[in-house]
Design a protein around this motif. Structure first.
Motif, PDB file in Angstrom:
ATOM      1  N   TYR A 218       0.810  -1.026   0.032  1.00 52.96           N
ATOM      2  CA  TYR A 218      -0.114   0.117  -0.108  1.00 52.96           C
ATOM      3  C   TYR A 218       1.080   1.316   0.341  1.00 52.96           C
ATOM      4  O   TYR A 218       0.789   2.320   0.099  1.00 52.96           O
ATOM      5  N   VAL A 219       1.882   0.959   1.103  1.00 51.22           N
ATOM      6  CA  VAL A 219       2.600   2.247   0.914  1.00 51.22           C
ATOM      7  C   VAL A 219       3.363   2.354  -0.647  1.00 51.22           C
ATOM      8  O   VAL A 219       3.336   3.852  -1.297  1.00 51.22           O
ATOM      9  N   VAL A 220       3.643   1.104  -1.141  1.00 50.68           N
ATOM     10  CA  VAL A 220       3.720   2.314  -2.507  1.00 50.68           C
ATOM     11  C   VAL A 220       2.983   2.270  -3.517  1.00 50.68           C
ATOM     12  O   VAL A 220       3.586   3.222  -4.590  1.00 50.68           O
ATOM     13  N   ALA A 221       1.968   1.820  -3.650  1.00 48.97           N
ATOM     14  CA  ALA A 221       0.608   2.351  -4.443  1.00 48.97           C
ATOM     15  C   ALA A 221       0.461   3.843  -3.685  1.00 48.97           C
ATOM     16  O   ALA A 221       0.529   4.353  -5.255  1.00 48.97           O
ATOM     17  N   PHE A 222       1.068   4.216  -2.968  1.00 46.48           N
ATOM     18  CA  PHE A 222       0.671   5.703  -2.063  1.00 46.48           C
ATOM     19  C   PHE A 222       1.885   6.363  -3.248  1.00 46.48           C
ATOM     20  O   PHE A 222       1.136   7.500  -3.414  1.00 46.48           O
ATOM     21  N   VAL A 223       2.877   6.105  -2.739  1.00 48.04           N
ATOM     22  CA  VAL A 223       4.589   6.885  -3.265  1.00 48.04           C
ATOM     23  C   VAL A 223       4.346   7.579  -4.541  1.00 48.04           C
ATOM     24  O   VAL A 223       4.227   8.501  -5.058  1.00 48.04           O
ATOM     25  N   LEU A 224       3.261   6.091  -5.797  1.00 49.15           N
ATOM     26  CA  LEU A 224       3.718   5.729  -6.997  1.00 49.15           C
ATOM     27  C   LEU A 224       2.970   6.811  -7.592  1.00 49.15           C
ATOM     28  O   LEU A 224       2.373   7.479  -8.316  1.00 49.15           O
ATOM     29  N   SER A 225       1.187   6.766  -6.726  1.00 46.59           N
ATOM     30  CA  SER A 225       0.301   7.852  -7.349  1.00 46.59           C
ATOM     31  C   SER A 225       0.599   9.108  -6.835  1.00 46.59           C
ATOM     32  O   SER A 225       0.373  10.522  -7.368  1.00 46.59           O
ATOM     33  N   LEU A 226       0.997   8.913  -5.535  1.00 47.06           N
ATOM     34  CA  LEU A 226       2.234  10.465  -5.575  1.00 47.06           C
ATOM     35  C   LEU A 226       3.091  11.735  -6.720  1.00 47.06           C
ATOM     36  O   LEU A 226       3.089  11.848  -7.504  1.00 47.06           O
ATOM     37  N   LEU A 227       3.884  10.474  -7.122  1.00 48.15           N
ATOM     38  CA  LEU A 227       4.600  10.627  -7.938  1.00 48.15           C
ATOM     39  C   LEU A 227       3.965  11.429  -9.621  1.00 48.15           C
ATOM     40  O   LEU A 227       4.230  11.521 -10.301  1.00 48.15           O
ATOM     41  N   THR A 228       2.831  10.772  -9.694  1.00 52.51           N
ATOM     42  CA  THR A 228       1.764  10.450 -10.546  1.00 52.51           C
ATOM     43  C   THR A 228       1.454  11.600 -10.633  1.00 52.51           C
ATOM     44  O   THR A 228       0.886  12.783 -11.493  1.00 52.51           O
ATOM     45  N   VAL A 229       0.795  12.050  -9.676  1.00 52.22           N
ATOM     46  CA  VAL A 229       0.139  13.214  -9.550  1.00 52.22           C
ATOM     47  C   VAL A 229       1.255  14.236  -9.892  1.00 52.22           C
ATOM     48  O   VAL A 229       0.743  15.550 -10.369  1.00 52.22           O
ATOM     49  N   PHE A 230       2.591  14.734  -9.837  1.00 53.79           N
ATOM     50  CA  PHE A 230       3.087  15.597  -9.184  1.00 53.79           C
ATOM     51  C   PHE A 230       4.131  15.205 -11.361  1.00 53.79           C
ATOM     52  O   PHE A 230       5.137  15.870 -11.113  1.00 53.79           O
ATOM     53  N   ARG A 231       3.136  14.622 -11.710  1.00 53.71           N
ATOM     54  CA  ARG A 231       3.603  14.371 -13.326  1.00 53.71           C
ATOM     55  C   ARG A 231       5.519  13.070 -14.010  1.00 53.71           C
ATOM     56  O   ARG A 231       5.824  13.886 -14.903  1.00 53.71           O
ATOM     57  N   LEU A 232       5.654  12.869 -12.781  1.00 53.32           N
ATOM     58  CA  LEU A 232       6.794  12.205 -12.377  1.00 53.32           C
ATOM     59  C   LEU A 232       6.699  10.858 -13.192  1.00 53.32           C
ATOM     60  O   LEU A 232       7.564   9.976 -13.385  1.00 53.32           O
ATOM     61  N   VAL A 233       4.805  10.106 -13.594  1.00 52.72           N
ATOM     62  CA  VAL A 233       4.872   8.303 -13.707  1.00 52.72           C
ATOM     63  C   VAL A 233       3.514   8.970 -14.348  1.00 52.72           C
ATOM     64  O   VAL A 233       2.865   9.671 -14.053  1.00 52.72           O
ATOM     65  N   ASP A 234       3.533   7.728 -15.436  1.00 52.89           N
ATOM     66  CA  ASP A 234       2.737   7.967 -16.844  1.00 52.89           C
ATOM     67  C   ASP A 234       1.060   7.123 -15.334  1.00 52.89           C
ATOM     68  O   ASP A 234       1.693   6.445 -14.611  1.00 52.89           O
ATOM     69  N   TYR A 235       0.227   7.618 -15.896  1.00 53.58           N
ATOM     70  CA  TYR A 235      -0.498   7.878 -14.839  1.00 53.58           C
ATOM     71  C   TYR A 235      -1.511   6.250 -15.343  1.00 53.58           C
ATOM     72  O   TYR A 235      -2.051   5.939 -14.592  1.00 53.58           O
ATOM     73  N   ARG A 236      -1.261   5.900 -16.095  1.00 54.54           N
ATOM     74  CA  ARG A 236      -1.557   4.414 -17.520  1.00 54.54           C
ATOM     75  C   ARG A 236      -0.930   3.462 -16.332  1.00 54.54           C
ATOM     76  O   ARG A 236      -1.549   2.498 -15.486  1.00 54.54           O
ATOM     77  N   ILE A 237       0.508   3.484 -15.675  1.00 51.70           N
ATOM     78  CA  ILE A 237       1.188   2.523 -15.679  1.00 51.70           C
ATOM     79  C   ILE A 237       0.078   2.586 -14.270  1.00 51.70           C
ATOM     80  O   ILE A 237       0.140   1.529 -13.605  1.00 51.70           O
ATOM     81  N   THR A 238       0.660   3.647 -13.224  1.00 49.56           N
ATOM     82  CA  THR A 238      -0.401   3.746 -11.950  1.00 49.56           C
ATOM     83  C   THR A 238      -1.553   2.530 -11.554  1.00 49.56           C
ATOM     84  O   THR A 238      -1.524   2.295 -10.574  1.00 49.56           O
ATOM     85  N   LEU A 239      -2.476   2.904 -12.749  1.00 52.30           N
ATOM     86  CA  LEU A 239      -3.713   2.429 -12.163  1.00 52.30           C
ATOM     87  C   LEU A 239      -2.853   0.958 -12.377  1.00 52.30           C
ATOM     88  O   LEU A 239      -4.160   0.431 -12.201  1.00 52.30           O
ATOM     89  N   VAL A 240      -2.410   0.719 -13.748  1.00 50.55           N
ATOM     90  CA  VAL A 240      -2.599  -0.449 -13.342  1.00 50.55           C
ATOM     91  C   VAL A 240      -2.063  -1.407 -12.025  1.00 50.55           C
ATOM     92  O   VAL A 240      -2.141  -2.210 -11.768  1.00 50.55           O
ATOM     93  N   VAL A 241      -0.752  -0.883 -11.759  1.00 51.35           N
ATOM     94  CA  VAL A 241      -0.215  -1.147 -10.802  1.00 51.35           C
ATOM     95  C   VAL A 241      -0.871  -1.308  -9.052  1.00 51.35           C
ATOM     96  O   VAL A 241      -1.180  -2.523  -8.636  1.00 51.35           O
ATOM     97  N   VAL A 242      -1.578  -0.022  -9.297  1.00 51.63           N
ATOM     98  CA  VAL A 242      -2.338   0.517  -8.187  1.00 51.63           C
ATOM     99  C   VAL A 242      -4.025  -1.122  -7.852  1.00 51.63           C
ATOM    100  O   VAL A 242      -4.386  -0.843  -6.871  1.00 51.63           O
ATOM    101  N   ILE A 243      -4.811  -1.230  -9.180  1.00 46.54           N
ATOM    102  CA  ILE A 243      -5.082  -2.619  -9.480  1.00 46.54           C
ATOM    103  C   ILE A 243      -4.605  -3.346  -9.371  1.00 46.54           C
ATOM    104  O   ILE A 243      -5.608  -4.146  -8.261  1.00 46.54           O
TER     105      ILE A 243
END
Length: 385
Positions: A218-243
């Motif tokens: 969950y910590v990994v998912a949260f950090v990844l989501s924050l990085l996506t908010v600040f445009r450092l990771v593509d949102y599609r990658i984050t969506l797949v990983v979090v799901i």
């Protein structure tokens, strides 16, 4: 008859969702836009980020992390005034990360329990927590839905965004402190009265944080989501990983997301896209925001009537002054009960509570304090903008 009552109850609970979808359907029927226009009007990145953040926050709630933090901090309360300060500012700061509605869902029930045990009226404290959640969440892109949307829509840089929202943060922090110094004590329990350790009460004790492998995922998912908010990771990658993380850790999390909020955004995206293509309507709304001050006033006023999330979606398509609109819809979350949908959460929890500490009039206190904060912060934020 029963089916009608259930429908009316659902309509009352999800009125904004129903209104958004109704407006979308009506605008589709009247304007008859092309499929390309409708698709282009939907911000899939914002929808994906909202979904990921809501999923991760629900995941952390299952680990008892928020309850653990709350009870440990409340354990240091020795006086009523200190209790007020800790609860209000705890909500203020935590709402920056977990959103204003989740902060209130977590802390308002705990507040009512503590007030019941300490024989303290809960009305004023819950109202101030609600104000703190709405103001604290305005400081970060992920603090509330309208910030997440506007941060993406206007493509703010991190510096631009925080240079604007810190104005609200500084002013509201000072105002909250002043108000708490004035109302932190009361006749029933003076501000200097020593209180027992709250953690000694069995009802406020919670299990230890569940720090198994799921917690760290969950910590990994949260950090990844924050990085996506600040445009450092593509949102599609984050969506797949979090799901994927939710699916392997606790599939029930996928049913705990507020799909009503996602539906509300979807409905307003379509509605705004449709009416934006009608020259007369677009011209009318645009004329109400011809200057920075006009945009600021329009944003605050619109929020009072349709709440700040729909106001953001509606006005952003016509406002050229993004910073002013950002501040307007956040300050505009003060005022009426529906100015911020998170406020309705506090109202419903308080109204439905059977605790003896919840007998005060909530609406009168809520309206009074909100109008006070709105009257002070609206001009102050504009002066320092």
């Amino acid at each position: 008859m029963l089916a009608t009552m259930k429908f009316l109850a659902w309509l009352k609970k999800d009125f904004v969702l129903v209104a958004a979808l109704a407006l979308a359907v009506i605008s589709l029927c009247v304007v008859k836009p092309s499929v390309e226009l409708v698709v282009s009007a939907i911000d899939f990145k914002v929808l994906a980020l909202l979904f990921c953040l809501m999923l991760v926050i629900q995941a952390f709630r299952t680990t008892n992390l928020l309850d653990y933090i709350a009870v440990r901090l409340l354990g240091i309360c020795k006086t009523t005034r200190l209790l007020y300060f800790i609860l209000v500012f705890l909500v203020f700061f935590i709402s920056m990360v977990i959103t204003n509605d989740v902060a209130l869902l977590t802390f308002v029930p705990l507040t009512i329990l503590v007030c019941q045990k300490r024989n303290i009226p809960a009305g004023t404290l819950v109202v101030l927590e609600t104000i703190a959640a709405n103001l604290g969440s305005s400081l970060t892109p992920m603090g509330n839905p309208q910030n997440l949307f506007l941060y993406s829509f206007y493509n703010f840089s991190t510096k631009e965004f925080f240079s604007a929202t810190l104005i609200i943060g500084a002013a509201s922090g000072v105002l909250l402190t002043v108000v708490l110094l004035l109302v932190g004590g009361n006749k029933k329990s003076s501000s200097t009265e020593v209180m027992p350790e709250l953690t000694s009460m069995g009802e406020t004790q919670v299990p230890a944080v569940k720090k198994d492998f799921r917690f760290w995922l969950y910590v990994v998912a949260f950090v990844l989501s924050l990085l996506t908010v600040f445009r450092l990771v593509d949102y599609r990658i984050t969506l797949v990983v979090v799901i994927f993380i939710a699916a392997i850790c606790n599939s029930r999390l996928l049913f705990m997301v507020d799909y009503g909020l996602l539906g509300t955004f979807l409905g307003f995206f379509v509605f705004v896209g449709c009416i934006s293509s009608v020259p007369a309507v677009a011209d009318l709304i645009s004329k109400s925001m011809v200057s920075p001050l006009a945009t600021y006033i329009t944003g605050i006023a619109t929020s009072q009537v349709i709440s700040n999330v729909p106001a953001s979606l509606l006005l952003s398509g016509f406002a050229n002054y993004g910073k002013e609109l950002l501040l307007a819809v956040n300050v505009g979350g003060l005022g009426t009960l529906i100015a911020s949908l998170a406020s309705v959460i506090s109202f419903n929890i308080y109204r439905n509570s059977t605790a003896s500490c919840c007998k005060e009039s909530f609406m009168a206190r809520f309206t009074g304090y909100n109008l006070l904060f709105l009257a002070v912060l609206a001009p102050v934020v504009w002066v320092f903008l």
